[in-house]
Design a protein around this motif. Structure first.
Motif, PDB file in Angstrom:
ATOM      1  N   LYS A  53     -34.621 -24.652  10.525  1.00  0.00           N
ATOM      2  CA  LYS A  53     -35.295 -23.996   9.335  1.00  0.00           C
ATOM      3  C   LYS A  53     -35.131 -22.539   9.189  1.00  0.00           C
ATOM      4  CE  LYS A  53     -37.522 -27.992   8.797  1.00  0.00           C
ATOM      5  NZ  LYS A  53     -37.280 -28.798   7.621  1.00  0.00           N
ATOM      6  N   LYS A  54     -34.377 -21.798   9.955  1.00  0.00           N
ATOM      7  CA  LYS A  54     -33.939 -20.469   9.772  1.00  0.00           C
ATOM      8  C   LYS A  54     -32.416 -20.361   9.779  1.00  0.00           C
ATOM      9  CE  LYS A  54     -38.391 -19.989  10.321  1.00  0.00           C
ATOM     10  NZ  LYS A  54     -39.309 -19.712   8.962  1.00  0.00           N
ATOM     11  N   LEU A  55     -31.819 -19.124   9.349  1.00  0.00           N
ATOM     12  CA  LEU A  55     -30.328 -18.827   9.597  1.00  0.00           C
ATOM     13  C   LEU A  55     -30.419 -17.369   9.762  1.00  0.00           C
ATOM     14  CD1 LEU A  55     -27.332 -20.470   8.044  1.00  0.00           C
ATOM     15  CD2 LEU A  55     -27.684 -17.923   8.033  1.00  0.00           C
ATOM     16  N   ARG A  56     -29.824 -16.953  10.740  1.00  0.00           N
ATOM     17  CA  ARG A  56     -29.750 -15.420  10.737  1.00  0.00           C
ATOM     18  C   ARG A  56     -28.516 -15.083  10.340  1.00  0.00           C
ATOM     19  NH1 ARG A  56     -27.293 -13.317  15.977  1.00  0.00           N
ATOM     20  NH2 ARG A  56     -25.320 -14.363  16.209  1.00  0.00           N
ATOM     21  N   GLU A  89     -25.020 -27.369   5.630  1.00  0.00           N
ATOM     22  CA  GLU A  89     -24.792 -28.846   6.087  1.00  0.00           C
ATOM     23  C   GLU A  89     -25.213 -29.044   7.490  1.00  0.00           C
ATOM     24  OE1 GLU A  89     -24.614 -31.217   3.737  1.00  0.00           O
ATOM     25  OE2 GLU A  89     -24.933 -29.571   2.126  1.00  0.00           O
ATOM     26  N   ILE A  90     -24.586 -28.396   8.401  1.00  0.00           N
ATOM     27  CA  ILE A  90     -24.933 -28.450   9.936  1.00  0.00           C
ATOM     28  C   ILE A  90     -26.424 -27.984  10.162  1.00  0.00           C
ATOM     29  CG2 ILE A  90     -24.225 -27.407  11.869  1.00  0.00           C
ATOM     30  CD1 ILE A  90     -22.207 -29.040  10.367  1.00  0.00           C
ATOM     31  N   GLY A  91     -26.907 -27.172   9.455  1.00  0.00           N
ATOM     32  CA  GLY A  91     -28.402 -26.827   9.708  1.00  0.00           C
ATOM     33  C   GLY A  91     -29.457 -28.003   9.222  1.00  0.00           C
ATOM     34  N   LYS A  92     -29.125 -28.588   8.155  1.00  0.00           N
ATOM     35  CA  LYS A  92     -29.666 -29.968   7.772  1.00  0.00           C
ATOM     36  C   LYS A  92     -29.685 -30.811   8.650  1.00  0.00           C
ATOM     37  CE  LYS A  92     -29.047 -29.113   2.777  1.00  0.00           C
ATOM     38  NZ  LYS A  92     -28.338 -29.673   1.514  1.00  0.00           N
ATOM     39  N   ILE A  93     -28.482 -31.170   9.488  1.00  0.00           N
ATOM     40  CA  ILE A  93     -28.355 -32.379  10.337  1.00  0.00           C
ATOM     41  C   ILE A  93     -29.131 -31.712  11.689  1.00  0.00           C
ATOM     42  CG2 ILE A  93     -26.588 -33.234  11.847  1.00  0.00           C
ATOM     43  CD1 ILE A  93     -24.591 -33.005   9.466  1.00  0.00           C
ATOM     44  N   LEU A  94     -29.209 -30.591  11.904  1.00  0.00           N
ATOM     45  CA  LEU A  94     -29.966 -30.196  13.176  1.00  0.00           C
ATOM     46  C   LEU A  94     -31.318 -29.976  13.035  1.00  0.00           C
ATOM     47  CD1 LEU A  94     -27.098 -27.522  14.493  1.00  0.00           C
ATOM     48  CD2 LEU A  94     -27.523 -30.060  15.454  1.00  0.00           C
ATOM     49  N   TRP A 149     -34.420 -23.963  16.225  1.00  0.00           N
ATOM     50  CA  TRP A 149     -35.289 -23.106  15.534  1.00  0.00           C
ATOM     51  C   TRP A 149     -34.475 -22.421  14.800  1.00  0.00           C
ATOM     52  CZ3 TRP A 149     -39.592 -21.178  13.661  1.00  0.00           C
ATOM     53  CH2 TRP A 149     -39.619 -19.800  13.309  1.00  0.00           C
ATOM     54  N   SER A 150     -33.332 -21.850  14.735  1.00  0.00           N
ATOM     55  CA  SER A 150     -32.535 -21.227  14.077  1.00  0.00           C
ATOM     56  C   SER A 150     -31.108 -21.382  14.185  1.00  0.00           C
ATOM     57  CB  SER A 150     -32.833 -19.821  14.036  1.00  0.00           C
ATOM     58  OG  SER A 150     -32.176 -18.713  13.017  1.00  0.00           O
ATOM     59  N   LEU A 151     -30.125 -21.211  13.240  1.00  0.00           N
ATOM     60  CA  LEU A 151     -28.797 -20.813  13.390  1.00  0.00           C
ATOM     61  C   LEU A 151     -28.216 -19.623  13.833  1.00  0.00           C
ATOM     62  CD1 LEU A 151     -27.978 -23.127  10.141  1.00  0.00           C
ATOM     63  CD2 LEU A 151     -28.047 -24.136  12.720  1.00  0.00           C
TER      64      LEU A 151
END
Length: 273
Positions: free
Chosen positions: A99-102, A91-96, A64-66
């Motif tokens: 859609k969100k990052l806190r 880049e890590i978020g794209k792989i995983l 859901w989120s980083l």
């Protein structure tokens, strides 16, 4: 249940395999990913991210989120290197498939907040610029000791940067002496999602609905779909590295294991819903 549940499953187990097991056994389908096999999500390699993605896909789970640590530095620390590292987590978020990052709004800013407002906004804008086009929405979490620790200063941030959404954490507000109903009244239009963590007036963390966070009221008025469970009911591996300055108190509610604390937090939220 009208809500989808996410969780900081590193509070159940430091290993990704243990996190997956805890999530599946508690019927939690989304991960707010923070710690992975002893590493912070900001530090893992792209190869490791691909390995984690395969495991989550095989288990039918999603990110859901980083749960990133960005913005948890002093306002006068080297921001350029911090921003470079931020570009890696995108880049890590794209792989995983996140859609969100806190993120947060910097330590060392609460004694003379207006002195630092422009720099806080400048740095947060730099995060937003870096994330533009990534498909990842940036969300600011209220947190003890940062610029956005109380609702009025969170509101200043969101008015200045409407592109930056809010994560509403009731326990963190309580630990700053902030009434959560008042905070909700100010910030509800900006809230993208919630961290489910409750606390008593003395700051001690308790299961959802057992503290002063007004969680029944807030969840009833919450227009979003995802609730992220963040137990903090027992000190877990790496917890001492997550906070700076005043530590979260954990007294009344304690559990024989991190997994037991995680299960209790999930069950408390389900009962509350």
């Amino acid at each position: 249940m009208k809500f989808k549940l996410a969780a900081f499953a590193d509070e159940a187990d430091s290993s990704i395999d243990g996190q997956i097991l805890a999530m599946k056994e508690n019927s939690v389908s989304l991960l707010e990913i923070r710690g992975v096999d002893g590493q912070n999500i900001a530090d893992i390699s792209k190869d490791k991210a691909n390995e984690v993605r395969i495991k989550l896909d095989d288990a039918g789970l999603g990110v859901w989120s980083l749960g990133s640590p960005f913005g948890k530095i002093d306002i006068n620390d080297d921001f350029a290197s911090h921003l470079d590292k931020f570009k890696h987590i995108l880049e890590i978020g794209k792989i995983l498939g996140a859609k969100k990052l806190r993120l947060f709004s910097f330590y060392g800013t609460t004694e003379e907040p207006q002195k630092y407002f422009d720099k806080v906004i400048q740095n947060l804008q730099a995060f937003l610029n870096a994330a533009r086009g990534s498909g990842i929405m940036l969300c600011h979490e209220n947190e003890k000791g940062i610029y956005g620790d109380i609702a009025s200063r969170c509101l200043e941030i969101h008015k200045a940067l409407p592109e930056l959404k809010a994560i509403f954490d009731p326990a963190n507000f309580i630990q700053c002496g902030q009434d959560t109903k008042e905070a909700w009244g100010l910030l509800a239009p900006y809230v993208e999602y919630m961290h489910i963590k409750d606390a008593k007036a003395d700051g001690s963390v308790v299961p959802a609905g057992k503290g002063e966070g007004n969680l029944p009221y807030i969840i009833n008025h919450y227009k979003g779909q995802v609730l992220t469970i963040e137990p903090h009911l027992k000190v877990f591996s790496g917890f001492e590295n997550l906070e700076s300055g005043q530590k979260t108190q954990m007294q009344e509610y304690s559990y024989p294991s991190s997994r037991a604390a995680f299960d209790a937090a999930v069950n408390a939220l389900k009962e509350l819903i």
